[in-house]
Structures are given as C-alpha cells and as structure tokens.
Design a protein around this motif. Sequence first.
Motif, PDB file in Angstrom:
ATOM      1  N   PRO A   1       0.805  -1.231   0.000  1.00 52.60           N
ATOM      2  CA  PRO A   1       0.000   0.000   0.000  1.00 52.60           C
ATOM      3  C   PRO A   1       0.831   1.271   0.000  1.00 52.60           C
ATOM      4  CG  PRO A   1      -0.852  -1.577   1.605  1.00 52.60           C
ATOM      5  CD  PRO A   1       0.461  -2.113   1.124  1.00 52.60           C
ATOM      6  N   THR A   2       2.006   1.244   0.607  1.00 53.24           N
ATOM      7  CA  THR A   2       2.819   2.462   0.658  1.00 53.24           C
ATOM      8  C   THR A   2       3.407   2.784  -0.712  1.00 53.24           C
ATOM      9  OG1 THR A   2       4.799   1.230   1.355  1.00 53.24           O
ATOM     10  CG2 THR A   2       3.348   2.064   3.083  1.00 53.24           C
ATOM     11  N   ARG A   3       3.770   1.759  -1.462  1.00 52.39           N
ATOM     12  CA  ARG A   3       4.246   1.995  -2.824  1.00 52.39           C
ATOM     13  C   ARG A   3       3.113   2.508  -3.710  1.00 52.39           C
ATOM     14  NH1 ARG A   3       9.093  -0.727  -4.778  1.00 52.39           N
ATOM     15  NH2 ARG A   3      10.237  -1.653  -3.043  1.00 52.39           N
ATOM     16  N   LEU A   4       1.916   1.965  -3.515  1.00 47.22           N
ATOM     17  CA  LEU A   4       0.774   2.439  -4.295  1.00 47.22           C
ATOM     18  C   LEU A   4       0.491   3.900  -3.983  1.00 47.22           C
ATOM     19  CD1 LEU A   4      -1.341   1.450  -6.348  1.00 47.22           C
ATOM     20  CD2 LEU A   4      -2.878   1.033  -4.418  1.00 47.22           C
ATOM     21  N   ALA A   5       0.659   4.299  -2.736  1.00 48.84           N
ATOM     22  CA  ALA A   5       0.457   5.710  -2.361  1.00 48.84           C
ATOM     23  C   ALA A   5       1.447   6.614  -3.090  1.00 48.84           C
ATOM     24  CB  ALA A   5       0.591   5.875  -0.847  1.00 48.84           C
ATOM     25  N   THR A   6       2.686   6.179  -3.196  1.00 47.70           N
ATOM     26  CA  THR A   6       3.698   6.969  -3.894  1.00 47.70           C
ATOM     27  C   THR A   6       3.377   7.087  -5.381  1.00 47.70           C
ATOM     28  OG1 THR A   6       5.400   6.326  -2.298  1.00 47.70           O
ATOM     29  CG2 THR A   6       6.157   7.128  -4.449  1.00 47.70           C
ATOM     30  N   ILE A   7       2.909   5.985  -5.971  1.00 46.53           N
ATOM     31  CA  ILE A   7       2.477   6.038  -7.368  1.00 46.53           C
ATOM     32  C   ILE A   7       1.315   7.018  -7.509  1.00 46.53           C
ATOM     33  CG2 ILE A   7       1.404   4.717  -9.232  1.00 46.53           C
ATOM     34  CD1 ILE A   7       2.987   2.279  -8.195  1.00 46.53           C
ATOM     35  N   GLY A   8       0.405   7.008  -6.540  1.00 48.28           N
ATOM     36  CA  GLY A   8      -0.716   7.934  -6.562  1.00 48.28           C
ATOM     37  C   GLY A   8      -0.270   9.389  -6.526  1.00 48.28           C
TER      38      GLY A   8
END
Length: 324
Positions: free
Chosen positions: A162-169
């Motif tokens: 989830p933290t990587r997805l947040a950065t992509i977001g």
Amino acid sequence: MTFRSTSRALAVTTATLFALAGVTACSTDGNPAGADPDRVDVVAGFYPLQFLAERIGGDAVAVTNLARPGAEPHDLELNPRQVGQISEAKLVVFLHGFQPAVDEAVEQNAGDRAFDVATVQPLLDATAGGHDHDHEGEDHAEEHAAGGGSDGAKDPHVWLDPTRLATIGDQLAERLGSVDPERAGEYTARAGALRTELEKLDAEFTEGLKTCQRREIVVSHTAFGYLTQKYQLEQISVTGLSPEDDPSPQRLAEVIREAREHGATTIFFETLVSPKVAETIAREVGAQTAVLDPIEGLSTENGADYLSVMRTNLQTLRTALSCS
C-alpha cells in the motif's frame, strides 16, 4: 523488462493497423470518455491503475479500463476500438512489462501521453519476498523468475504494497495536474486523502501480521513479493510470474515438501486461476485451500474495491498463519 513472453504482443499489431485507419470511428464507439469534453480522458491498463485514476481524478476524469473485469489481465489482446482509445486519451496509465499488448500500443500510439507506473520506484526482483532455502535445479529457477535471466525478472505486482501504491498515486496526481493545470490542486488533495487511507491499511497489515505462528505462505504464482517483503513473510510459489504456467513435477514435489516442513495449514489460489494445483498440494499435506487475491482483474459489481479486498486478504492471512 519483460514479465511475459512478448509473442502475445504481436496480436496487437493488426489491431493497431485497423485502429489507425479508423480512429474517428473508434472515438464514437464505446468510448464514454469522449462524450464529456469537460473531463480528462484517462485509459488504465488494468484494475489497480483504474482504482488510482478514479480515486485521484474524481469527477474530473473519465477512466476506461482496458482489461475486462474478472478476466486475467496479463494476456490482454487489444481490439481496434481499444487501440483507438489509447490513441485519443489525454493520459494512458500502464505498467510496462505487465501487458505486452498494451506496451506495444502505447509505444506506437500514446507517445508522451503515457504514464508508466513502473518508473516511479524500482521494481523488486521476481525472487524478492521468496523463501530463503537454497533451491537447486534450472527448472525451479526458470519457474521462479518466470523466464528471467541471471539478472532476474522484475515483479510487476507493486500495488500489493500500500505504501508503494500511495507513492504512485502522488506521482499520478502530478501528471494529471500537468494535463489539467486548472484542477491540479484537486488532484493533489485527493492523492493526499488516498495516501492517508493507504497508510492506515499499511498499519493494519503491520499490526495484524506482527505475531503469527508461521510466516511462510504457499501461493499459486509469484505475485506476492511486495506484500511478503513489506510484512516480513515468505512466499513459496508453485509457479513464477506467469499464473498459467504448469509447474514441473520436481517443483510440485518441492512445494509439497516445503509446505509439510513449515506446517502449512492453507494453500492459496487466486480468483482468476484454476485451483486444481493448489487443491492437489493441499490434499498431499492435509491442508485446506483459500483465496489470496492479487487484485489484478477485480470485478467491482459486488461493491468490492482495492481497499476492501486487501482487508479480506489480511483476514485470510491471519487465519492461515494463526496470528494473534
């Protein structure tokens, strides 16, 4: 960077030729984004990218998902209408190497209107988050890396952290802001709100998987490296990055041995892949089977989304690993 054989990408070439001959027709046939000039037309390669684009774009965007809900997205073959959508979109969000047909269509038709989420952060090697036993034999090495060479294939399933997805977001919000400057602040605000939700989800996983009797998960294919690395688990995968590959008899025997060795009570399979191999392993070791969803081709008809399925995965893991 290639996760699947690029031979399947050849199927898009004919579609591309047809699309280039009839882009105007494509824009009026099945492209809902073209109906509203006040909204930014975004094309997403598959569900997690659709989720990001919709949450960050809000009412300002119209998102088209190239992958059919509930279908395996790796092997997507584009029709002329979809190639036309890629040609006309103001932004195409994709993950290079995950869908060869999309990669080719983007290269030929999207130009600088493409946002490759694989460039936001370095992708993990396919072997990351895997079991730390010394595995011998070329068959296993090939299956585990899904065709990667000595340098190792890369794992595309970045959204399972989830933290990587947040950065992509965050990066997607910046890109949308450059496409649509008047609403840049709105995109940034929505990305911030989504980051808060994803950081909460990350905290739930960290706490929920902190104390477990086992830390090895037996999974049908190498899709969970980001999740297992992030939360100090280890994945024992039956096949490599390709979920449709059949394991060799040697690999199947090795997984059965490791499952017994670690006292696995659950063998995981996926919603989009046949459970037969998982069921065979489960019978051999006296375990049960359960779904661990990599969230590649989610159908949202029942109201599920990325966040809800991730929380279901967490509860499934806690049960399987006897977490306290």
